[in-house]
Design a protein around this motif. Structure first.
Motif: not given
Lengths: 335, 335
Positions: A77-79, A113, A250-251, B76-79, B81, B113-117, B187-188, B190
């Motif tokens: 998944a993307y997230q 995350q 925030t996103r 968009r990416a699956y990961q 980091a 771990q960052g958001g990548s969606d 989370f929020q 980033k």
């Protein structure tokens, strides 16, 4: 309706599954994969619903659905963002690592995350590099959203919840204290999770889906014995819509975002942290909780974390005793 | 070779870009998207390399490449980091939030771990819901891997680095202390990051790619003025291969995993936290650092965080002064 991804390549093949989980029909003419359906949900969902009706009426040729042939509904998944909505769990695991429940907890959800680049299938083994890492299961509820705009309110977020699943969020308890002490949250301590064989639309739950919570017990078995039977709608400080809104503060959230509830956990009727299933309580959805209960009762934790050969199952039944999402069944193996 | 994703739908269209970034040729007959190429890299890479040679020789019809038409290489990416490999950055931002550099820092990388969606395109505005959130840029290097097995060593990890990019990792400094205090990491704080218009294979860098580090300065401009010129190979406690290995310690990494270096930052020649570009120093790749320098020098931070209308650019030149990755150029806008 009920949807699954049969194992095939990296993303599986989208199929519609009968309500009783015995039959499936390929949905490739509507969308090749679950992610493709979510990317274009408004157009795909009515067509998938129509196919589901045909599957129920046996109006289309169906194959035999085997849960062991299913990948996680989104094989990657993307997230994947996981909340921690159940106060009993938060209190117990924080006590175990001598960490306070944050003052903000009652109005500001805890959420991390997670890694989403590859989920385990619901019957896949859990690879464990080192028993000292303290492998634990966490039985949870998760939802999948469509596109959620930045700043979406909890009220509006409910409408963005398109599918529901169960999840075993694998945790490496031995790595958590060191990792959290570094200040950047979980990373190595959260390896790949596994989701239920089937994802279902909220309407499948009927009256059991209310206020963005599922009103059924989550059934966690450990080594073949009942371990957790916690009511998923009870003692949740936040519901899934509130967690989605938190993530979107925030996103934007991309279609196919998976948001988890955190470990389902009930307090006892007297407000205590509850009792094991074997003593008539609702039990626990992870080992860390029962270890804390044991520590409180006798000064030391008795139940070890999972080692090669240990098995965990996560399931949920409807009011007739039938599995709604299919059953996660995993065995720990040495990696 | 150099690859880009032209904006189209959710995942863009894969193109091969000329070394001078002026021409492109669609690569759809090899792989429709960047992710599809990474999913099947061993087969696709030689064919993409052959097309790159043809583009360089003008042996195939090419279109004019406009960086503004490019999405992030993986839209968009699956990961995603992100590490924090540069000790000067870690010392300065931790000082700013009264937090210690962890003792483990020199042998155990910081990584979240960052958001990548959904990543911003390199010329997209940065949407900001509230100026009080303290919007900051962070200029970094990032790599994209193929499939990396659990337990891969740093030595082996180097071979899994298939593509390199620049990144502007947007951070909301005002939300970080509260969020980190909750213990679950960012989370929020980033929101979506933006990557350079072009991703390049390590061999494109020639001698400037050594020990899994890029030996060129990272050029960060703020509101049209040089702001950071830090050498990306200097003062890095960990290189990209070590960061990839860290990420793979307890789990497999899926193809298309993006791993970031953290904010590129140099100490001064005397071991001090360095000086602004305007004073002859290497400057800074984020605002938080210069604010800490100002606080040390005069007792208070003078440079405000980004507000609507502020612009940031991130670029890197080869030894001839030509842009390697194309230029990230973003303006903050009220969301």
């Amino acid at each position: 309706m009920k949807l699954a991804s049969l194992k095939s390549g990296r993303d599986g093949v989208l199929v519609v599954v009968s309500k009783d989980l015995t039959r499936y029909c390929a949905a490739g003419n509507i969308a090749p994969t679950m992610q493709a359906a979510l990317d274009n949900w408004d157009e795909c969902a009515p067509r998938l619903e129509a196919l589901y009706t045909d599957v129920e009426h046996q109006a289309v040729p169906c194959g035999r659905f085997h849960e062991r042939e299913a990948a996680s509904p989104l094989p990657r998944a993307y997230q994947w963002a996981d909340g921690s909505a159940y106060i009993n769990h938060v209190e117990l695991v924080r006590k175990a690592r001598n960490s306070e429940v944050p003052d903000s907890f009652y109005h500001d959800p805890l959420m991390y995350q997670g890694g989403s680049d590859g989920f385990l299938a619901p019957r896949d083994p859990i690879p464990l590099g080192d028993p000292a890492w303290g492998c634990d299961m966490e039985g949870e509820i998760a939802c999948i959203t469509d596109d959620v705009p930045l700043g979406t309110t909890p009220e509006d977020a409910a409408g963005h919840i398109k599918l529901l699943m169960l999840v075993n969020d694998v945790s490496l308890r031995g790595l958590i204290p060191g990792e959290l002490a570094k200040g950047f949250g979980f990373f190595q301590s959260k390896p790949a999770s596994a989701f239920s064989p089937v994802a279902v639309t909220p309407d499948e739950l009927g009256d059991a889906w209310k206020d963005s919570l599922i009103h059924h017990p989550l059934m966690v078995d450990y080594n073949g014995q009942p371990f957790g039977r916690a009511q998923a709608a009870q003692d949740a400080t936040f519901n899934l819509a509130q967690l989605v809104a938190h993530a979107a503060k925030t996103r934007n959230l991309g279609a196919g975002t998976v948001i988890g509830s955190g470990t389902v956990s009930n307090k006892g009727a007297d407000g205590s942290p509850g009792k094991p299933v074997s003593e008539g309580g609702a039990g626990y959805s992870c080992i860390a909780e029962i270890r804390m209960i044991e520590t409180i009762a006798s000064g030391e934790a008795k139940t070890p974390f999972m080692r090669a050969g240990d098995t965990v199952a996560v399931d949920m039944h409807d009011e007739h005793g039938h599995s709604i999402f299919g059953r996660i069944e995993q065995e720990v193996v040495a990696a």
